[in-house]
Design a protein around this motif. Sequence first.
Motif, mmCIF file in Angstrom:
data_model
loop_
_atom_site.group_PDB
_atom_site.id
_atom_site.type_symbol
_atom_site.label_atom_id
_atom_site.label_comp_id
_atom_site.label_asym_id
_atom_site.label_seq_id
_atom_site.Cartn_x
_atom_site.Cartn_y
_atom_site.Cartn_z
ATOM 1 N N LEU A 234 -3.361 3.047 8.744
ATOM 2 C CA LEU A 234 -2.310 4.025 9.028
ATOM 3 C C LEU A 234 -1.109 3.349 9.692
ATOM 4 N N TYR A 235 -1.380 2.382 10.554
ATOM 5 C CA TYR A 235 -0.283 1.610 11.163
ATOM 6 C C TYR A 235 0.452 0.807 10.096
ATOM 7 N N LEU A 236 -0.289 0.199 9.172
ATOM 8 C CA LEU A 236 0.338 -0.586 8.114
ATOM 9 C C LEU A 236 1.178 0.291 7.198
ATOM 10 N N LEU A 237 0.672 1.475 6.878
ATOM 11 C CA LEU A 237 1.424 2.389 6.021
ATOM 12 C C LEU A 237 2.737 2.782 6.675
ATOM 13 N N GLN A 238 2.694 3.172 7.934
ATOM 14 C CA GLN A 238 3.911 3.569 8.646
ATOM 15 C C GLN A 238 4.871 2.386 8.788
ATOM 16 N N SER A 239 4.345 1.213 9.112
ATOM 17 C CA SER A 239 5.192 0.029 9.294
ATOM 18 C C SER A 239 5.848 -0.384 7.984
ATOM 19 N N GLU A 267 11.619 8.441 -1.443
ATOM 20 C CA GLU A 267 10.645 8.279 -0.366
ATOM 21 C C GLU A 267 9.216 8.497 -0.855
ATOM 22 N N ILE A 268 9.027 9.483 -1.724
ATOM 23 C CA ILE A 268 7.675 9.761 -2.219
ATOM 24 C C ILE A 268 7.166 8.588 -3.044
ATOM 25 N N ALA A 269 8.036 7.965 -3.831
ATOM 26 C CA ALA A 269 7.632 6.803 -4.625
ATOM 27 C C ALA A 269 7.228 5.646 -3.714
ATOM 28 N N ILE A 270 7.973 5.459 -2.617
ATOM 29 C CA ILE A 270 7.635 4.416 -1.653
ATOM 30 C C ILE A 270 6.255 4.672 -1.057
ATOM 31 N N ARG A 271 6.031 5.918 -0.635
ATOM 32 C CA ARG A 271 4.745 6.277 -0.025
ATOM 33 C C ARG A 271 3.597 6.048 -1.011
ATOM 34 N N GLU A 272 3.732 6.520 -2.234
ATOM 35 C CA GLU A 272 2.661 6.372 -3.218
ATOM 36 C C GLU A 272 2.382 4.908 -3.536
ATOM 37 N N ALA A 273 3.441 4.108 -3.635
ATOM 38 C CA ALA A 273 3.262 2.688 -3.943
ATOM 39 C C ALA A 273 2.534 1.962 -2.813
ATOM 40 N N LEU A 274 2.899 2.259 -1.577
ATOM 41 C CA LEU A 274 2.241 1.627 -0.434
ATOM 42 C C LEU A 274 0.795 2.082 -0.293
ATOM 43 N N VAL A 275 0.556 3.378 -0.479
ATOM 44 C CA VAL A 275 -0.810 3.894 -0.408
ATOM 45 C C VAL A 275 -1.676 3.232 -1.473
ATOM 46 N N ASN A 276 -1.144 3.113 -2.678
ATOM 47 C CA ASN A 276 -1.890 2.461 -3.757
ATOM 48 C C ASN A 276 -2.265 1.029 -3.368
ATOM 49 N N ALA A 277 -1.308 0.312 -2.781
ATOM 50 C CA ALA A 277 -1.554 -1.081 -2.401
ATOM 51 C C ALA A 277 -2.594 -1.201 -1.294
ATOM 52 N N LEU A 299 12.347 -3.369 -5.631
ATOM 53 C CA LEU A 299 11.346 -3.480 -4.572
ATOM 54 C C LEU A 299 10.017 -3.777 -5.245
ATOM 55 N N GLU A 300 9.360 -4.864 -4.853
ATOM 56 C CA GLU A 300 8.073 -5.226 -5.438
ATOM 57 C C GLU A 300 6.989 -5.152 -4.367
ATOM 58 N N ILE A 301 5.885 -4.507 -4.708
ATOM 59 C CA ILE A 301 4.742 -4.415 -3.803
ATOM 60 C C ILE A 301 3.540 -5.039 -4.507
ATOM 61 N N TYR A 302 2.996 -6.072 -3.901
ATOM 62 C CA TYR A 302 1.845 -6.792 -4.452
ATOM 63 C C TYR A 302 0.612 -6.483 -3.617
ATOM 64 N N SER A 303 -0.523 -6.290 -4.282
ATOM 65 C CA SER A 303 -1.783 -6.131 -3.575
ATOM 66 C C SER A 303 -2.861 -6.981 -4.231
ATOM 67 N N PRO A 304 -3.770 -7.566 -3.443
ATOM 68 C CA PRO A 304 -4.836 -8.414 -4.002
ATOM 69 C C PRO A 304 -5.843 -7.573 -4.776
ATOM 70 N N GLY A 305 -6.277 -8.098 -5.903
ATOM 71 C CA GLY A 305 -7.262 -7.401 -6.729
ATOM 72 C C GLY A 305 -6.597 -6.684 -7.883
ATOM 73 N N GLY A 306 -7.093 -6.925 -9.091
ATOM 74 C CA GLY A 306 -6.572 -6.224 -10.255
ATOM 75 C C GLY A 306 -7.164 -4.833 -10.375
ATOM 76 N N MET A 307 -7.072 -4.250 -11.567
ATOM 77 C CA MET A 307 -7.673 -2.937 -11.800
ATOM 78 C C MET A 307 -9.179 -3.025 -11.556
ATOM 79 N N PHE A 308 -9.739 -2.017 -10.889
ATOM 80 C CA PHE A 308 -11.144 -2.050 -10.494
ATOM 81 C C PHE A 308 -12.070 -2.112 -11.702
ATOM 82 N N ASP A 309 -11.641 -1.538 -12.834
ATOM 83 C CA ASP A 309 -12.501 -1.524 -14.019
ATOM 84 C C ASP A 309 -12.251 -2.706 -14.943
ATOM 85 N N GLY A 310 -11.403 -3.666 -14.520
ATOM 86 C CA GLY A 310 -11.173 -4.859 -15.307
ATOM 87 C C GLY A 310 -10.117 -4.730 -16.380
ATOM 88 N N THR A 311 -9.538 -3.548 -16.544
ATOM 89 C CA THR A 311 -8.483 -3.376 -17.546
ATOM 90 C C THR A 311 -7.157 -3.876 -16.984
#
Length: 470
Positions: A234-239, A267-277, A299-311
């Motif tokens: 929650l701190y990371l999301l807000q930050s 703003e909603i797109a920012i929130r959804e992108a960060l939550v997804n990451a 704006l690019e947001i990178y997160s470790p790990g690909g799609m959970f199902d391998g696609t």
Amino acid sequence: MDLSNYIGETSSYDKKVMLEVKRPKSWLKSVVAFANTNGGKIFFGIDDNDKLLGLENAKQDSEIISEIIKTKLDPIPQISLNIERIYNKDFIILSIFSGNETPYYLIDGASRIAFIRIGNESVIANSNQLKNLVLRGINKTFDSISSDIKIDRASFSKLKAVYYQKTKKDLVDSDLISFSLVDDKGYLTYAGALLADERLVYQSRIFATRWNGLDKANSRLEALDDKEYEGGLLYLLQSGEDFIKSNSKKMWKKGNEARIEYPDYPEIAIREALVNALIHRDYSEIGSEVHIDIYDDRLEIYSPGGMFDGTLIQEQNPYQISSKRRNPIIADLFSRMNLMERRGSGLKKILDNYEIQENYNETLKAEFRSTQSSFYIILKNLNYKVAIKNGDKKTAIKNGDKKTAIKEKQKALIIQFANEVEYFTINDIKELLELKSSRTRELLSLLVSDNILEAIGENKNRKYTLKDTN
């Protein structure tokens, strides 16, 4: 079966011109990969150019396939073998079903090798992917595993505050066990460790940078701002949200009824992108972190790990993608707090909220990209190279068809929201669509007039619900 339906498609099946008996690894690795991921098919008798050649002795080949699978794979996956006769030629269709006893291994001499499917390739599972297969085989996820951290080493003041703010309910200590944040022995699960106030998981971090220009090496002054954040989710999301807001702009001009705003990024797109990451990333990858990179045009947001199902996300329709959650405990709690879509439609929500912006066009559509070990969301700057001047006919957004289309899209988003909740207020829609009160009231009045919504109560106590048409 009409084999022509499969010509040219390779993401969920493989084609083999013949059965390799002396080198069975050439097709067995695909059997293992399909069993370890989403299942698939192997067609024998079709060459790489999609020419239907057929097999000389399909019945004998099918018996050999069955025997080799029994002796070379462990555990043995669920399969089905069918012989299809088309144009007086015989073909074998080997169907492999996604298994629950992962990891499935190919026994190759003294080695045991696990393969997974990434796009249209069968590749050897790396150490992190193998860990996830083991967890899946025992019906667990990373966030459900108990850590060695006792409950008395953690506090949850941020989680409790946000939970009450979003649900109007207190989150009590017994809920920590009910929500699988603490096990029955008093130890935090990794979900609990990630949601605690303290930084209890080393890789729970965000690295954020505002770059000077369109890439990471534009000039001698490469970065205009950079921050590193460590702590609970929650701190990371807000930050992360605060960093993006402080490094982006919101333009505006005076409209006929109210001020029209033109944010760089909705703003909603920012929130959804960060939550997804933060929610869907792979936390088993030690030393990894989420990255926020802001350039002049995107704006690019990178997160470790690909799609959970391998696609691969770029091979799918983001409007129709099904929800498969890598960290379901964390995702469930975020859903309860209305911080993410329960049905996994966050990517669709990003696209929808871009489309309703006044200065949107198709060149500004958000992009999603993934590999076997990474996921990227690219949000385009809606104001890049756009000068919106009050009264300037060349740059001002024109009225007419475009505004009508935006209004219809906003109405559709309200109806979609109404299908997900029983009652809602004008403030809920203002927050959902980032609109002024006057525009929100106009849209709600139109939906009431169209007998789609029903208004209950008066003034500040007014609520809305879908009208019962029965």
